[in-house]
Design a protein around this motif. Sequence first.
Motif, PDB file in Angstrom:
ATOM      1  N   PHE A 214       0.800  -1.223   0.000  1.00  0.00           N
ATOM      2  CA  PHE A 214       0.000   0.000   0.000  1.00  0.00           C
ATOM      3  C   PHE A 214       0.834   1.274   0.000  1.00  0.00           C
ATOM      4  O   PHE A 214       0.277   2.378  -0.082  1.00  0.00           O
ATOM      5  CB  PHE A 214      -0.977  -0.018   1.177  1.00  0.00           C
ATOM      6  N   ALA A 215       2.153   1.135   0.042  1.00  0.00           N
ATOM      7  CA  ALA A 215       3.014   2.303  -0.124  1.00  0.00           C
ATOM      8  C   ALA A 215       3.066   2.736  -1.594  1.00  0.00           C
ATOM      9  O   ALA A 215       3.520   3.835  -1.909  1.00  0.00           O
ATOM     10  CB  ALA A 215       4.415   2.005   0.391  1.00  0.00           C
ATOM     11  N   THR A 258      -1.193   6.345   7.369  1.00  0.00           N
ATOM     12  CA  THR A 258      -0.219   5.285   7.114  1.00  0.00           C
ATOM     13  C   THR A 258      -0.732   4.379   6.001  1.00  0.00           C
ATOM     14  O   THR A 258      -1.915   4.026   5.989  1.00  0.00           O
ATOM     15  CB  THR A 258      -0.012   4.450   8.394  1.00  0.00           C
ATOM     16  N   PRO A 259       0.127   3.997   5.041  1.00  0.00           N
ATOM     17  CA  PRO A 259      -0.334   3.097   3.968  1.00  0.00           C
ATOM     18  C   PRO A 259      -1.002   1.841   4.521  1.00  0.00           C
ATOM     19  O   PRO A 259      -0.476   1.199   5.433  1.00  0.00           O
ATOM     20  CB  PRO A 259       0.970   2.752   3.230  1.00  0.00           C
ATOM     21  N   CYS A 274      -3.085   4.683   0.416  1.00  0.00           N
ATOM     22  CA  CYS A 274      -1.956   4.254  -0.416  1.00  0.00           C
ATOM     23  C   CYS A 274      -0.881   5.338  -0.418  1.00  0.00           C
ATOM     24  O   CYS A 274      -1.097   6.443   0.099  1.00  0.00           O
ATOM     25  CB  CYS A 274      -2.418   3.975  -1.843  1.00  0.00           C
ATOM     26  N   GLY A 275       0.261   5.034  -0.988  1.00  0.00           N
ATOM     27  CA  GLY A 275       1.316   6.030  -1.082  1.00  0.00           C
ATOM     28  C   GLY A 275       0.860   7.256  -1.826  1.00  0.00           C
ATOM     29  O   GLY A 275       1.310   8.372  -1.553  1.00  0.00           O
TER      30      GLY A 275
END
Length: 309
Positions: A214-215, A258-259, A274-275
Amino acid sequence: MRIVFAGTPEFSVPCLEACRASGAQVVAVYTQPDRPAGRGRKLAPSAVKQAALAAGLPVEQPESLKSAQAQATLAAYAPDLMVVVAYGLILPRKVLAIPRLGCWNVHASLLPRWRGAAPIQRAILAGDSESGVDLMRMEAGLDTGPVLLERRTPIGPDETGGTLHDRLSALGAEVLAEGLRRALDGETLMAMPQPDEGVTYAHKLDKTEAKLDFARRALELERTVRAFDPWPVAEGAIAGESVRIWGARAVDRAHDATPGEVLAASRDGIELACGEGALRVTALQRPGGKRITAADYLNARPELRGVLK
């Protein structure tokens, strides 16, 4: 015209049927050996083998075509042409030289883009707007041969690996049928060498790629979800629970979370940070469960309802 057909998965079956309907004589069908499948891991025939047996065609299943014996068996069929569609085994130079008219391959991409094993999924992952099928004359390199015929098709915004697979399978049978018709009419198809520019390789899918990071950008994760439906299916975590993600849409949303954190949850979907942007999950599968909607998932996890950050 005597044809030997070589293919293995469901994708290849319409092309086998196109060969049978062309007026040529399919003298043998080559497919990979039976493999373990299902929960019991029992040996199961390929989709092509099942279709060939149903049509009463001879079936050959060598582990490899590199041996002199395997090559002699193929030569004994005296093929004029060998048609190869997602066979999965390497054809040595000596095999390529056996058929009088050489070997044709139906490949599910617009060559030279996406040579290799997984062109359908790689095209979706990369965000390509177009795909297609090429009828190619085979040579020793990996999908490097000259192109005889081509069909193009757009990749839709909701396209999955499964839907594009099915459309290209049918399109491949159409382009093969045209090539066979013209060859049977005595025409020599013009072979266009592939350009040197734009070569990309579609490496085989790995299950580890299905785990969502998810980053990354939400748009990239949406493409992963679509490309890996129906296999290997994207995986991610929602508020600590690992799930398989079947449906998702990228959302243009600013946040400082946070991702992977849940940003919002409603009947329309569960938005994960997500990022860049957010991924709205609309269809998922809990461990040991079946595919359900986000609304059904929230019924089982009411603590997530109404989250909004």
